[in-house]
Design a protein around this motif. Structure first.
Motif, short mmCIF file in Angstrom:
data_model
loop_
_atom_site.label_atom_id
_atom_site.label_comp_id
_atom_site.label_asym_id
_atom_site.label_seq_id
_atom_site.Cartn_x
_atom_site.Cartn_y
_atom_site.Cartn_z
N SER A 102 0.84 -1.20 0.00
CA SER A 102 0.00 0.00 0.00
C SER A 102 0.87 1.25 0.00
O SER A 102 1.63 1.48 0.95
N THR A 103 0.76 2.04 -1.07
CA THR A 103 1.56 3.27 -1.14
C THR A 103 1.15 4.24 -0.04
O THR A 103 1.99 4.93 0.52
N GLY A 104 -0.14 4.27 0.28
CA GLY A 104 -0.62 5.19 1.30
C GLY A 104 -0.02 4.91 2.66
O GLY A 104 0.39 5.84 3.38
N ARG A 105 0.05 3.63 3.04
CA ARG A 105 0.59 3.29 4.37
C ARG A 105 2.09 3.57 4.44
O ARG A 105 2.59 4.06 5.46
N VAL A 106 2.81 3.23 3.36
CA VAL A 106 4.26 3.48 3.37
C VAL A 106 4.55 4.98 3.42
O VAL A 106 5.39 5.44 4.20
N LEU A 107 3.84 5.75 2.58
CA LEU A 107 4.07 7.19 2.57
C LEU A 107 3.65 7.83 3.89
O LEU A 107 4.17 8.89 4.27
N GLY A 108 2.73 7.18 4.59
CA GLY A 108 2.29 7.69 5.89
C GLY A 108 3.42 7.69 6.92
O GLY A 108 3.41 8.48 7.88
N LEU A 109 4.41 6.82 6.72
CA LEU A 109 5.54 6.79 7.65
C LEU A 109 6.32 8.10 7.63
O LEU A 109 6.94 8.49 8.62
N ARG A 110 6.29 8.77 6.48
CA ARG A 110 7.05 10.02 6.36
C ARG A 110 6.44 11.14 7.20
O ARG A 110 7.09 12.16 7.43
N ARG A 111 5.20 10.95 7.64
CA ARG A 111 4.56 11.98 8.47
C ARG A 111 4.94 11.86 9.94
O ARG A 111 4.61 12.74 10.73
N LEU A 112 5.60 10.75 10.30
CA LEU A 112 6.01 10.59 11.69
C LEU A 112 7.15 11.55 12.00
O LEU A 112 8.12 11.65 11.26
N ASN A 113 7.04 12.25 13.11
CA ASN A 113 8.04 13.25 13.49
C ASN A 113 9.15 12.58 14.29
O ASN A 113 9.18 12.63 15.51
N ILE A 114 10.07 11.93 13.57
CA ILE A 114 11.18 11.23 14.20
C ILE A 114 12.48 11.85 13.70
O ILE A 114 12.80 11.75 12.52
N GLU A 115 13.22 12.48 14.60
CA GLU A 115 14.47 13.14 14.23
C GLU A 115 15.64 12.20 14.53
O GLU A 115 16.36 12.35 15.51
N ASP A 116 15.79 11.20 13.69
CA ASP A 116 16.89 10.26 13.81
C ASP A 116 17.56 10.16 12.45
O ASP A 116 16.89 10.02 11.43
N GLU A 117 18.90 10.24 12.42
CA GLU A 117 19.61 10.28 11.14
C GLU A 117 19.30 9.07 10.27
O GLU A 117 19.07 9.19 9.06
N LYS A 118 19.28 7.89 10.88
CA LYS A 118 19.04 6.67 10.11
C LYS A 118 17.59 6.62 9.62
O LYS A 118 17.31 6.20 8.50
N TRP A 119 16.66 7.07 10.47
CA TRP A 119 15.24 7.10 10.08
C TRP A 119 15.04 8.08 8.91
O TRP A 119 14.34 7.77 7.95
N LEU A 120 15.67 9.26 9.01
CA LEU A 120 15.55 10.25 7.94
C LEU A 120 16.13 9.71 6.64
O LEU A 120 15.63 10.00 5.55
N LYS A 121 17.21 8.92 6.75
CA LYS A 121 17.79 8.31 5.55
C LYS A 121 16.81 7.30 4.95
O LYS A 121 16.69 7.19 3.72
N ALA A 122 16.10 6.59 5.81
CA ALA A 122 15.09 5.64 5.33
C ALA A 122 13.96 6.37 4.62
O ALA A 122 13.45 5.91 3.58
N MET A 123 13.56 7.52 5.16
CA MET A 123 12.50 8.29 4.52
C MET A 123 12.95 8.83 3.16
O MET A 123 12.16 8.91 2.21
N GLU A 124 14.24 9.15 3.06
CA GLU A 124 14.79 9.59 1.79
C GLU A 124 14.76 8.45 0.77
O GLU A 124 14.45 8.65 -0.41
N ALA A 125 15.05 7.24 1.25
CA ALA A 125 15.02 6.07 0.37
C ALA A 125 13.60 5.81 -0.12
O ALA A 125 13.38 5.42 -1.28
N ILE A 126 12.61 6.02 0.74
CA ILE A 126 11.21 5.85 0.33
C ILE A 126 10.87 6.85 -0.77
O ILE A 126 10.22 6.49 -1.77
N SER A 127 11.31 8.09 -0.60
CA SER A 127 11.04 9.11 -1.63
C SER A 127 11.69 8.74 -2.95
O SER A 127 11.09 8.88 -4.02
N ASP A 128 12.93 8.22 -2.89
CA ASP A 128 13.63 7.83 -4.11
C ASP A 128 13.01 6.60 -4.76
O ASP A 128 13.18 6.37 -5.96
N ALA A 129 12.30 5.80 -3.95
CA ALA A 129 11.70 4.56 -4.47
C ALA A 129 10.43 4.82 -5.26
O ALA A 129 9.97 3.95 -6.01
#
Length: 207
Positions: free
Chosen positions: A148-175
């Motif tokens: 589900s694209t909606g559920r995966v993209l929903g993870l990006r709305r979580l306010n988590i300031e962690d370098e590794k998490w932010l890198k994961a969110m960047e990977a989702i955007s690139d995907a």
């Protein structure tokens, strides 16, 4: 490729198996049913063709109007056509052109999932079980094997300031991959004495 029309000899009807059956052996009600189905199907195909032609003409006319407005103000329009709403002067009639995009994910999504798993492992002492469940649910596939694209993209709305998490969110955007788009044309009309507009149905099921 031109579709070949099969010729049925006079005095015969073709059955579901493709065999020719003498018409005198076919029940009268089956002959009448066949005629009814063919008559209504011909009309349905004609309506379908006319609706398709109307949609193309409507989308073309709306796009031409948008180009005219852009030209008036000296603006250059480029890229994808966006959504637009047009209204009659009295506000009683409304036309909406909407663009719906189909989205899928590329291989970067696997890297994102791996990074997220590392995050949750690193936070294991303090991680909320609800977050683990949210992530697992986001990456579950449906019966067609799709995520589900909606559920995966929903993870990006979580306010988590962690370098590794932010890198994961960047990977989702690139995907993200836009695999196609479809234009929708909708018409609405306000009934006299009412402030609400009702859709003018172009769907036979709701007409």
């Amino acid at each position: 490729m031109t579709e070949q029309v099969k010729t049925i000899p006079d005095g015969y009807m073709e059955n579901a198996k493709g065999a020719l059956v003498p018409i005198q052996t076919v029940k009268p009600e089956h002959i009448e049913e066949d005629a009814l189905v063919r008559d209504l199907m011909a009309e349905a195909e004609d309506l379908n063709s006319r609706l398709a032609a109307f949609k193309q003409r409507a989308l073309g006319n709306v796009e031409a109007f948008r180009e005219l407005i852009a030209e008036k103000y000296g603006a250059k329009r480029g890229g994808k056509k966006g959504n637009v709403t047009l209204n009659s002067y009295d506000g009683s009639l409304q036309l909406v052109v909407a663009i719906s995009e189909s989205i899928s994910f590329g291989p970067e999504l696997e890297a994102a999932k791996a990074l997220i798993d590392e995050c949750i492992h690193d936070w294991s002492k303090d991680a909320n079980a609800n977050l683990r469940a949210l992530v697992d649910d986001a990456f579950q596939v449906d019966k067609q094997g799709k995520i589900s694209t909606g559920r995966v993209l929903g993870l990006r709305r979580l306010n988590i300031e962690d370098e590794k998490w932010l890198k994961a969110m960047e990977a989702i955007s690139d995907a993200l991959r836009v695999t196609g788009s479809k234009s929708y044309f909708r018409a609405y009309k306000r009934q006299q004495g009412s402030e609400e507009r009702s859709p003018v149905s172009l769907d036979i099921a709701s007409a």
